[in-house]
Design a protein around this motif. Structure first.
Motif, mmCIF file in Angstrom:
data_model
loop_
_atom_site.group_PDB
_atom_site.id
_atom_site.type_symbol
_atom_site.label_atom_id
_atom_site.label_comp_id
_atom_site.label_asym_id
_atom_site.label_seq_id
_atom_site.Cartn_x
_atom_site.Cartn_y
_atom_site.Cartn_z
ATOM 1 N N GLN A 138 0.803 -1.216 0.000
ATOM 2 C CA GLN A 138 0.000 0.000 0.000
ATOM 3 C C GLN A 138 0.840 1.271 0.000
ATOM 4 O O GLN A 138 0.374 2.341 -0.400
ATOM 5 N N SER A 139 2.097 1.175 0.457
ATOM 6 C CA SER A 139 2.935 2.370 0.593
ATOM 7 C C SER A 139 3.398 2.926 -0.746
ATOM 8 O O SER A 139 3.652 4.129 -0.884
ATOM 9 N N GLY A 140 3.535 2.044 -1.751
ATOM 10 C CA GLY A 140 4.040 2.477 -3.039
ATOM 11 C C GLY A 140 5.533 2.774 -3.040
ATOM 12 O O GLY A 140 6.066 3.311 -4.018
ATOM 13 N N ILE A 141 6.230 2.435 -1.973
ATOM 14 C CA ILE A 141 7.677 2.684 -1.873
ATOM 15 C C ILE A 141 8.410 1.480 -2.451
ATOM 16 O O ILE A 141 8.287 0.361 -1.949
ATOM 17 N N ILE A 148 13.841 7.666 0.761
ATOM 18 C CA ILE A 148 14.544 8.847 1.265
ATOM 19 C C ILE A 148 13.968 10.120 0.651
ATOM 20 O O ILE A 148 13.775 11.133 1.347
ATOM 21 N N ALA A 149 13.670 10.067 -0.635
ATOM 22 C CA ALA A 149 13.073 11.235 -1.300
ATOM 23 C C ALA A 149 11.744 11.600 -0.664
ATOM 24 O O ALA A 149 11.467 12.783 -0.397
ATOM 25 N N LYS A 150 10.916 10.592 -0.400
ATOM 26 C CA LYS A 150 9.604 10.862 0.217
ATOM 27 C C LYS A 150 9.767 11.381 1.640
ATOM 28 O O LYS A 150 9.047 12.284 2.072
ATOM 29 N N GLN A 154 8.228 15.078 2.830
ATOM 30 C CA GLN A 154 7.069 15.178 3.713
ATOM 31 C C GLN A 154 7.497 14.930 5.154
ATOM 32 O O GLN A 154 8.409 14.171 5.430
ATOM 33 N N THR A 155 6.827 15.587 6.071
ATOM 34 C CA THR A 155 7.203 15.489 7.481
ATOM 35 C C THR A 155 6.316 14.530 8.256
ATOM 36 O O THR A 155 6.573 14.245 9.413
ATOM 37 N N ALA A 156 5.250 14.041 7.657
ATOM 38 C CA ALA A 156 4.342 13.133 8.364
ATOM 39 C C ALA A 156 3.918 11.998 7.434
ATOM 40 O O ALA A 156 4.059 12.078 6.221
ATOM 41 N N VAL A 182 17.202 11.513 7.666
ATOM 42 C CA VAL A 182 15.751 11.716 7.708
ATOM 43 C C VAL A 182 15.247 11.508 9.139
ATOM 44 O O VAL A 182 15.984 11.061 10.016
ATOM 45 N N GLY A 183 13.989 11.820 9.347
ATOM 46 C CA GLY A 183 13.414 11.687 10.682
ATOM 47 C C GLY A 183 12.138 10.878 10.680
ATOM 48 O O GLY A 183 11.119 11.302 11.244
ATOM 49 N N ILE A 184 12.163 9.720 10.073
ATOM 50 C CA ILE A 184 10.975 8.866 10.016
ATOM 51 C C ILE A 184 10.606 8.400 11.424
ATOM 52 O O ILE A 184 11.474 8.025 12.212
ATOM 53 N N GLN A 185 9.321 8.414 11.727
ATOM 54 C CA GLN A 185 8.849 7.987 13.046
ATOM 55 C C GLN A 185 9.100 6.491 13.242
ATOM 56 O O GLN A 185 8.848 5.685 12.352
#
Length: 328
Positions: A138-141, A148-150, A154-156, A182-185
């Motif tokens: 579902q993420s499409g990644i 990394i680009a995404k 985007q921040t959330a 990056v700062g992925i949760q």
């Protein structure tokens, strides 16, 4: 020289010689009773399966029964604490994972009843377990570069699930953030199974998983493998590039566990144990059982294992401090 002084020197030399001969005799006689190995995880876990796979070969090499005792809890602190407090005679060994030796001291030193450096002596590494970063359908990644680009755009909305606070999978996720800038949760689950379930359902777009939990799902196309965490590609997922190959220079993070004994255990005994474990880890039947877990046998010398523990502790201590990771 006064006779009394001479006699005193002679007496002292006799005592030292007697103690040395006694130590040699003890080491030569070792082992003459069953050997207990404390596993810091419940029955059925990776470390437990590996030790039980090695049991027959160890018993044959050491000519003594090998008794496996499971003492789980507190991230390994309970079981390895018991090892640290045992007599340094080679009859109580512990299976220590990366967390208890190199992570727990930086997360919550006050909760530990022992010092991993001062109270334990390394014998050998047993096995390494690489991880894989996956994305949901579902993420499409589709790649690390895409991720990394995404993450930078985007921040959330992006998050990485992992198997629990302070685990190797948690630190692997944090290392990804650091290396990628990056700062992925990061979302902690109570084990790999619920993290796998949620990324499969698309409730979380990304996860760092162990290979046994994800290999079939990746093969079936239900999860997309973005990269493995080891320094080199792994035999279990040969077509999946490493994270280091994809621009994250120097990225290496694997789960691992090895054998430790109480500090003060005679070097000759440690050498005998090391030889027995190295031999057992070369047994084809044992290797097959270990590789089914997605693990790779990784025997070392005691000295090499000590240096590895030191380097891992420094690496993860620095990351924990810089990323502000806290114990639960």
């Amino acid at each position: 020289m006064f006779p009394s002084i001479r006699q005193g020197i002679i007496h002292a030399l006799i005592v030292v010689l007697s103690l040395s001969l006694s130590a040699i005799e003890t080491a030569n006689a070792y082992p003459d009773q069953p050997i207990k190995i404390i596993v810091t995880f419940p029955p059925g876990g990776s470390a437990d399966i590996v030790i039980r796979a090695l049991q027959p070969a160890l018993a044959e090499s050491l000519n003594q029964p090998i008794v496996v005792e499971n003492r789980a809890g507190a991230g390994g602190n309970i079981g390895i604490g018991a090892v640290a407090q045992a007599a340094p005679d080679g009859y109580t060994l512990g299976v220590a994972a990366a967390g208890v030796l190199t992570v727990n001291p930086h997360l919550n030193r006050a909760a530990m009843t022992f010092d991993p450096v001062k109270d334990l002596a390394p014998v050998t590494m047993l096995a390494e377990i690489p991880f894989v970063l996956v994305s949901s359908q579902q993420s499409g990644i589709a790649s690390v570069a895409d991720l990394i680009a995404k993450a930078k755009a985007q921040t959330a909305g992006l998050s990485i699930g992992h198997g629990g606070n302070g685990t190797a999978m948690h630190l692997t996720s944090a290392l990804f953030n650091q290396k990628a800038g990056v700062g992925i949760q990061l979302i902690a689950y109570r084990g790999t199974a619920p993290a796998t379930t949620d990324v499969l359902a698309g409730h979380v777009p990304l996860a760092v998983l162990d290979i046994p939990a994800s290999r079939q799902l990746i093969g079936d196309g239900k999860l997309k493998a973005l990269g493995v965490s080891a320094a080199k590609r792994v035999v279990f997922l040969p077509d999946v590039p490493t994270l280091a190959e994809q621009g994250l220079s120097g990225f290496e993070s694997v789960g691992w566990f090895g054998i430790v004994v109480p500090a003060g255990t005679p070097p000759d005994i440690i050498d005998k144990l090391n030889a027995a474990f190295v031999k057992a880890l070369s047994d084809p039947a044992a290797i097959e059982k270990i590789r089914v877990l997605g693990a790779e046998p990784a025997p070392t010398s005691p000295e090499a294992f000590a240096k590895f523990i030191q380097s891992e502790s420094a690496k993860w201590g620095k990351l924990i401090s810089e990323a502000g990771i806290k114990s639960e």
